[in-house]
Design a protein around this motif. Structure first.
Motif, PDB file in Angstrom:
ATOM      1  N   CYS A  19       0.810  -1.235   0.000  1.00  9.70           N
ATOM      2  CA  CYS A  19       0.000   0.000   0.000  1.00  9.70           C
ATOM      3  C   CYS A  19       0.839   1.279   0.000  1.00  9.70           C
ATOM      4  O   CYS A  19       0.302   2.358  -0.196  1.00  9.70           O
ATOM      5  N   GLY A  20       2.139   1.172   0.248  1.00  7.45           N
ATOM      6  CA  GLY A  20       3.012   2.336   0.226  1.00  7.45           C
ATOM      7  C   GLY A  20       3.042   3.143   1.513  1.00  7.45           C
ATOM      8  O   GLY A  20       3.762   4.118   1.612  1.00  7.45           O
ATOM      9  N   GLY A  21       2.268   2.716   2.515  1.00 10.12           N
ATOM     10  CA  GLY A  21       2.244   3.428   3.790  1.00 10.12           C
ATOM     11  C   GLY A  21       3.472   3.133   4.629  1.00 10.12           C
ATOM     12  O   GLY A  21       4.261   2.243   4.326  1.00 10.12           O
ATOM     13  N   ALA A  22       3.630   3.913   5.685  1.00 14.32           N
ATOM     14  CA  ALA A  22       4.729   3.678   6.620  1.00 14.32           C
ATOM     15  C   ALA A  22       4.499   2.321   7.300  1.00 14.32           C
ATOM     16  O   ALA A  22       3.416   2.058   7.809  1.00 14.32           O
ATOM     17  N   TRP A  23       5.514   1.457   7.247  1.00 12.72           N
ATOM     18  CA  TRP A  23       5.375   0.124   7.826  1.00 12.72           C
ATOM     19  C   TRP A  23       5.728   0.166   9.305  1.00 12.72           C
ATOM     20  O   TRP A  23       6.703   0.811   9.660  1.00 12.72           O
ATOM     21  N   PRO A  24       4.984  -0.448  10.185  1.00  9.23           N
ATOM     22  CA  PRO A  24       3.842  -1.322   9.918  1.00  9.23           C
ATOM     23  C   PRO A  24       2.574  -0.513   9.649  1.00  9.23           C
ATOM     24  O   PRO A  24       2.149   0.294  10.474  1.00  9.23           O
TER      25      PRO A  24
END
Length: 105
Positions: free
Chosen positions: A25-30
């Motif tokens: 999704c390209g979001g900051a992991w986690p």
């Protein structure tokens, strides 16, 4: 049909190193989807979940030497639910499930 494994058929939201952004999704992991999956996978052993995330945190700190370590710590560990003293006293399950062993970066 309801499954006992809510994450079955789920595309893994794994981190891309060194930036630790979600591959899916390209979001900051986690990211939020993987947080839900991890909570389900480690529902009986929150200590193991914390250890898993702490290991990823150390890798992120190493990969991003100019990032603020406390901000990374908040991102990786700050979302974990607090455990009660009762559940803490019981201890966790020491056996890893096949899903936990197969979840990779």
């Amino acid at each position: 049909m309801v499954t006992r494994r809510p994450y079955a058929g789920f595309r893994p939201h794994t981190p891309v190193r060194p930036v630790f952004r979600c591959r899916e999704c390209g979001g900051a992991w986690p990211c939020q989807p993987v947080r839900l999956v991890l909570l389900a996978m480690y529902r009986d052993d929150r200590r193991r979940l914390a250890a898993f995330l702490a290991a990823r945190l150390l890798a992120a700190i190493e990969d991003q030497p100019y990032s603020e370590p406390m901000e990374l710590a908040e991102r990786f560990l700050g979302w974990l639910p607090k455990t009660s003293k009762i559940s803490d006293a019981k201890g966790g399950n020491s056996q890893m499930t096949a899903d936990q062993r197969n979840y990779r970066e």
